[in-house]
Design an enzyme around this catalytic site. Structure first.
Site, mmCIF file in Angstrom:
data_model
loop_
_atom_site.group_PDB
_atom_site.id
_atom_site.type_symbol
_atom_site.label_atom_id
_atom_site.label_comp_id
_atom_site.label_asym_id
_atom_site.label_seq_id
_atom_site.Cartn_x
_atom_site.Cartn_y
_atom_site.Cartn_z
ATOM 1 N N CYS A 38 74.806 -83.278 30.867
ATOM 2 C CA CYS A 38 75.652 -83.270 29.667
ATOM 3 C C CYS A 38 75.135 -84.192 28.579
ATOM 4 O O CYS A 38 75.468 -84.028 27.405
ATOM 5 C CB CYS A 38 77.085 -83.648 30.034
ATOM 6 S SG CYS A 38 77.231 -85.265 30.844
ATOM 7 N N GLU B 64 85.686 -85.867 30.527
ATOM 8 C CA GLU B 64 84.258 -86.126 30.367
ATOM 9 C C GLU B 64 83.598 -84.786 30.052
ATOM 10 O O GLU B 64 83.385 -83.964 30.952
ATOM 11 C CB GLU B 64 83.679 -86.754 31.633
ATOM 12 C CG GLU B 64 84.278 -88.107 31.994
ATOM 13 C CD GLU B 64 84.024 -89.170 30.945
ATOM 14 O OE1 GLU B 64 83.080 -89.005 30.142
ATOM 15 O OE2 GLU B 64 84.759 -90.170 30.918
#
Length: 534
Positions: free
Chosen positions: A262, A228
């Site tokens: 993110c 991720e």
């Protein structure tokens, strides 16, 4: 940034020489098969839920110490998020874990008696490496999936949030099965020691740079990974957008957790005709959110440490663009004001790397063609993208760009619900999790077939000596013929029209019409045949 918190031990790295033993113990526990019991898994998930509830004061204090994260954000995006994650998994685990029967269209009718099914099995012992921006949620959410799947796990929190790391260690090792779960604290040496162990899967959340190291190391032992990562995420604002709404929602995406998200936008492509208006709406939104300024707000988090503060400051120092909102900084407090910079080049410092902070670029575009081309050149596979405009414009952007996820008319809402899959693509990550996807992430889907003893006569075609007549019979029974020619064009023969007639309307009156037309056509075909053979 972290300060000492009463009742929470000072950060202490795990001794390197005990890491192999921790990994070995987790593997041995998995081999006892006790984790395959649904009762055991549910018990662990329930214990994790109550650990999060009971230790909420320590978790909130740790997040405040590490990131100056407000209790409001900590509860909303970390502690209660995880509690809800536990409850969702507990409620659905039996359904997620049960065998799935495989019939049509997966299994041909000829083999339908062979008991094909998918059996859900845990992968084994897994390593979970967490990041610093959401040090509780992004470490323990994968653990929820690992527990649900029946895996044992070793967790590695980020050393950049040391207070949170120590609380997580206490939470996991005091509340969950200590033989099945362990926490290793430390930095590069400890992470390296963990990567030297053999795992059945590695789950990593963090930068692409470190993700590459993890993937290379995992490849040495053929270990699957879920990565991720992040990326320079674009947002698009066209002249057809609600500019006030776009400004407010995009600004929120950059002030939540001080932009250390993110999924937040790195730059906003704005139709040049509406750039001045968009900037004014940004200022209005800023004033609404921070009446006394962001620095004085109890809701504004801080940058995690001085290294990252200097990294973000360097982007602002080196930009050739114009700061149109914000710009204030205070290194003593690791504070950076939410800042927008108007730029005119993709090579500008604001566009060259991921900011991972409360700053972003505004890039005026002439046409949507130009905007999409620029975005695809900046980062081909970002983790997220956002569009504000007409439905047709948003559809086109989604069709012509690839991203891990996308949100239309908002800032990363696709990643704000913990029950839907989340993950990157290409350079922004491999694999997904959350909700059922978390269970799937740590599960092996094992195909099982069960052939009855009495069925030997049906499969004798496979036995030697081979019999061509039996093979041809099998081919007639199971073989399919293409409905297309060598140029790839569909050939609409008699079978196509029969299928079409039978399928008209499905059930009810329209279905009856389809059946009536079929009977009529069949009768006509019979009459035509008789006429030709008379």
């Amino acid at each position: 940034m972290a300060t000492k918190v009463s009742g929470i031990p000072d950060f202490q790295a795990t001794a390197l020489d005990i890491i192999p033993a921790l990994a070995s113990n987790a593997r041995q526990t998995f081999r006892t098969n006790k984790t395959k019991s649904l009762k055991w898994r549910l018990t662990q998930l329930r214990k994790l839920y109550w650990a999060l509830e009971d230790m909420k004061p320590q978790l909130l204090a740790a997040l405040a110490a590490d990131l100056r994260k407000s209790d409001y954000e900590a509860v909303l995006s970390e502690v209660d998020w995880l509690k809800n994650d536990c409850l969702h998994m507990i409620s659905n685990l039996e359904e997620f874990a049960k065998d799935e029967k495989l019939g049509a269209p997966h299994v041909p009718p000829t083999f339908s008696l062979m008991g094909f099914r998918l059996k859900k099995e845990p992968l084994g012992t897994v390593l979970i490496i967490g990041p610093y921006n959401y040090p509780i949620q992004l470490l323990l959410a994968p653990l929820v999936g690992a527990i649900a799947a029946g895996c044992t796990a070793v967790l590695k929190p980020s050393e950049l949030t040391p207070v949170s790391a120590m609380v997580v260690k206490e939470l996991v090792e005091s509340r969950l099965d200590p033989n099945a779960f362990a926490v290793v604290n430390g930095a590069i040496p400890e992470t390296g020691a963990l990567l030297n162990e053999k795992w059945d899967k590695i789950f990593f959340t963090g930068s692409a740079q470190v993700g590459t190291i993890v993937a290379k190391k995992a490849a040495e032992t053929l270990t699957p990974v879920c990565l991720e990562l992040g990326g320079r995420n674009p947002a698009f604002v066209t002249k057809n957008a609600n500019l006030a709404l776009a400004a407010r929602r995009l600004l929120w995406g950059k002030v939540s957790n001080a932009g250390q998200v993110c999924m937040s936008q790195n730059y906003v492509m704005v139709d040049r005709d509406v750039v001045p208006t968009f900037i004014e709406f940004l200022k209005v939104a800023y004033k609404d959110m921070f009446p006394q300024g962001a620095k004085a707000s109890p809701d504004m988090s801080r940058i995690v440490n001085r290294r990252h503060f200097q990294r973000i400051k360097k982007m602002l120092d080196e930009t050739k663009g114009k700061i149109v909102m914000g710009g204030a900084m205070d290194e003593s407090e690791l504070f950076i004001e939410p800042t927008a910079v108007l730029v005119d080049s993709v090579d500008d410092a604001m566009m060259a790397e991921e900011s991972f902070g409360p700053i972003f670029a505004i890039y005026p575009y002439v046409s949507l063609d130009q905007a999409i081309n620029i975005a695809n050149s900046v980062h081909r596979t970002p983790l997220a993208l956002f569009t504000f405009g007409s439905k047709a414009e948003s559809t086109r952007i989604l069709n012509e760009m690839t991203s891990g996820g996308a949100t239309i008319n908002d800032s990363y809402f696709h990643g704000s619900v913990n029950t839907v899959p989340f993950g990157g693509v290409g350079d922004s990550g491999w694999g997904s999790y959350r909700g059922k996807a978390s269970f799937d992430c740590f599960t092996h889907f094992r195909t099982v077939a069960e052939t009855p003893g009495w069925a030997d006569g049906l499969i004798k075609v496979r036995y030697m000596p081979y019999n061509w007549k039996e093979l041809k019979f099998l081919q007639r029974m199971t073989g399919k013929k293409p409905n297309f020619d060598r140029n790839g064009n569909v050939v609409k023969g008699f079978g196509y029209w029969i299928s079409l007639l039978l399928g008209l309307g499905g059930k009810g009156a329209k279905g009856a019409l389809g059946r009536w037309l079929f009977v009529l056509a069949a009768g006509y075909a019979v009459s035509l045949y008789r006429a030709r053979t008379a």
